[in-house]
Design an enzyme around this catalytic site. Structure first.
Site, mmCIF file in Angstrom:
data_model
loop_
_atom_site.group_PDB
_atom_site.id
_atom_site.type_symbol
_atom_site.label_atom_id
_atom_site.label_comp_id
_atom_site.label_asym_id
_atom_site.label_seq_id
_atom_site.Cartn_x
_atom_site.Cartn_y
_atom_site.Cartn_z
ATOM 1 N N SER A 142 0.837 -1.115 -0.238
ATOM 2 C CA SER A 142 -0.052 -0.027 0.054
ATOM 3 C C SER A 142 0.766 1.044 0.071
ATOM 4 C CB SER A 142 -0.918 0.010 1.189
ATOM 5 O OG SER A 142 -1.283 1.255 1.661
ATOM 6 N N TYR A 155 -2.313 -1.234 10.340
ATOM 7 C CA TYR A 155 -1.920 -1.310 8.662
ATOM 8 C C TYR A 155 -0.913 -1.034 8.234
ATOM 9 C CZ TYR A 155 -4.057 -1.058 4.120
ATOM 10 O OH TYR A 155 -4.317 -1.113 2.396
HETATM 11 P P1 NAD Z 1 -11.704 -6.278 -0.113
HETATM 12 O O1 NAD Z 1 -12.396 -6.173 0.974
HETATM 13 O O2 NAD Z 1 -12.380 -5.584 -1.625
HETATM 14 O O3 NAD Z 1 -11.392 -7.697 -0.808
HETATM 15 C C1 NAD Z 1 -10.456 -8.431 0.288
HETATM 16 C C2 NAD Z 1 -10.555 -9.701 -0.075
HETATM 17 O O4 NAD Z 1 -10.116 -10.400 0.933
HETATM 18 C C3 NAD Z 1 -12.376 -10.294 0.271
HETATM 19 O O5 NAD Z 1 -12.414 -10.985 -0.943
HETATM 20 C C4 NAD Z 1 -12.148 -11.062 1.460
HETATM 21 O O6 NAD Z 1 -13.001 -11.829 1.666
HETATM 22 C C5 NAD Z 1 -10.700 -11.508 1.582
HETATM 23 N N1 NAD Z 1 -10.096 -11.678 2.721
HETATM 24 C C6 NAD Z 1 -10.318 -11.196 3.952
HETATM 25 N N2 NAD Z 1 -9.769 -11.747 4.822
HETATM 26 C C7 NAD Z 1 -9.169 -12.952 4.484
HETATM 27 C C8 NAD Z 1 -8.498 -14.126 4.987
HETATM 28 N N3 NAD Z 1 -8.390 -14.117 6.412
HETATM 29 N N4 NAD Z 1 -8.071 -14.789 4.078
HETATM 30 C C9 NAD Z 1 -8.493 -15.032 3.000
HETATM 31 N N5 NAD Z 1 -8.999 -13.920 2.272
HETATM 32 C C10 NAD Z 1 -9.526 -13.062 3.217
HETATM 33 O O7 NAD Z 1 -10.282 -5.369 -0.283
HETATM 34 P P2 NAD Z 1 -9.242 -4.728 -1.470
HETATM 35 O O8 NAD Z 1 -9.308 -3.176 -1.252
HETATM 36 O O9 NAD Z 1 -9.615 -5.318 -2.790
HETATM 37 O O10 NAD Z 1 -8.052 -5.042 -0.632
HETATM 38 C C11 NAD Z 1 -6.946 -5.985 -1.351
HETATM 39 C C12 NAD Z 1 -5.823 -5.748 -0.771
HETATM 40 O O11 NAD Z 1 -5.168 -4.663 -1.432
HETATM 41 C C13 NAD Z 1 -5.584 -5.577 0.810
HETATM 42 O O12 NAD Z 1 -4.037 -6.373 1.037
HETATM 43 C C14 NAD Z 1 -5.531 -4.283 0.916
HETATM 44 O O13 NAD Z 1 -4.781 -3.922 2.128
HETATM 45 C C15 NAD Z 1 -4.834 -3.665 -0.041
HETATM 46 N N6 NAD Z 1 -4.908 -2.381 -0.546
HETATM 47 C C16 NAD Z 1 -6.040 -1.764 -0.663
HETATM 48 C C17 NAD Z 1 -6.415 -0.529 -1.088
HETATM 49 C C18 NAD Z 1 -7.490 0.015 -1.357
HETATM 50 O O14 NAD Z 1 -7.511 1.407 -1.516
HETATM 51 N N7 NAD Z 1 -8.651 -0.522 -1.594
HETATM 52 C C19 NAD Z 1 -5.008 0.327 -1.118
HETATM 53 C C20 NAD Z 1 -3.961 -0.272 -0.941
HETATM 54 C C21 NAD Z 1 -3.908 -1.529 -0.562
#
Ligand code: NAD
Length: 260
Positions: A142, A155
């Site tokens: 991130s 985080y």
């Molecule tokens: P999201 O909530 O849309 O999707 C997350 C997925 O992870 C879901 O399908 C959920 O069921 C799954 N999940 C959660 N806990 C789990 C576990 N213990 N085991 C297996 N699966 C699990 O989130 P997103 O925004 O797509 O985030 C994905 C990644 O990207 C994360 O690591 C997040 O920190 C990172 N990220 C997101 C953003 C953002 O702005 N959305 C920015 C930077 C980084």
């Protein structure tokens, strides 16, 4: 850069958001994708959609914090396809509180998903990658792997930690042809972020529009959200790199919120 044609890629947390877009991009590039997620019905729905588009995919139920479930998901992948070429460690959640009010149980939950999950999935895939003398691991970090924000102590801590894990793997994996890199997105409007907008508005006593404009997108060059496709492009770039020239690196995809 190589195509992923015929390669097998496990993407954790691929039933939603960024992980789902990465899996789709990989499938479109010819990869067989394993949708590993806590939510099996959503993973199965994703697989059904990919198969309808002519791609090969497998859904596995996996809580990345459980060594047993991670090992079982990796074993199911090997049983189905006999190889693992790419791991994308993406599963993640967000919990926000100021440090002085952060419940220890929630801190531990964040560490378990982001760091234990990355470690366990890496370890389980490495034995197959090392045996095959090839592989690529991409961690979804991130901007918070590089910068800090209020309310996000675990985080920020965990996302910084992924850079350390990835650099170590780049050194240990080199002699086995295994590369390791991190993609660091800015704010992307997935369910994870949609949930934070009202939470941050409440915690900071401001409106949701102010959270978006004055906090989430304040330091971008153009006030725009990053998209899931922007992130998928960067992940494919790392996954498809052909030599150790591209290992131990991290790339920020954030509309200039963070620059290095
Ligand atoms: P999201 O909530 O849309 O999707 C997350 C997925 O992870 C879901 O399908 C959920 O069921 C799954 N999940 C959660 N806990 C789990 C576990 N213990 N085991 C297996 N699966 C699990 O989130 P997103 O925004 O797509 O985030 C994905 C990644 O990207 C994360 O690591 C997040 O920190 C990172 N990220 C997101 C953003 C953002 O702005 N959305 C920015 C930077 C980084």
């Amino acid at each position: 850069m190589q195509s992923l044609e015929g390669q097998v890629a496990i993407v954790t947390g691929a039933a939603s958001g960024i992980g789902r877009a990465i899996a789709k991009r990989f499938a479109e590039d010819g990869a067989i994708v394993v949708i590993a997620d806590l939510m099996l019905p959503a993973a199965q729905a994703t697989v059904a959609e990919f198969e309808a588009a002519g791609h090969r995919a497998l859904a596995v139920a996996m809580d990345v914090t459980s060594e047993e479930q991670v090992e079982a998901g990796v074993a199911a992948t090997m049983a189905a396809f006999g190889r693992i070429d790419v791991l994308v460690s993406n599963a993640g959640i967000q919990i926000v509180h100021p440090i002085d009010e952060f419940p220890f149980s929630e801190w531990k939950k964040m560490m378990a998903i982001h760091l234990d999950g990355a470690f366990l999935t890496t370890k389980a895939c490495l034995k197959h990658m090392y045996a095959a003398k090839r592989g690529s691991v991409v961690y979804i970090g991130s901007v918070h792997s590089k910068e800090a924000s209020v309310l996000k102590a675990p985080y920020v801590t965990a996302k910084h930690g992924l850079i350390g894990l990835s650099k170590t793997l780049a050194k240990e994996g080199a002699k086995y042809g295994v590369r390791s890199n991190v993609v660091c997105p800015g704010f992307v409007r997935t369910p994870l972020v949609e949930k934070q907008i009202p939470e941050q508005a409440k915690a900071l006593g401001i409106t949701e529009a102010e959270v978006i404009k004055n906090i989430m997108l304040k330091d971008t060059v153009d006030g725009e959200f990053t998209t899931v496709d922007d992130v998928a492009d960067a992940v494919l770039f790392f996954a498809g790199a052909s030599t150790n020239a591209l290992t131990g690196q991290s790339i920020i995809v954030s509309h200039g919120w963070s620059m290095e």
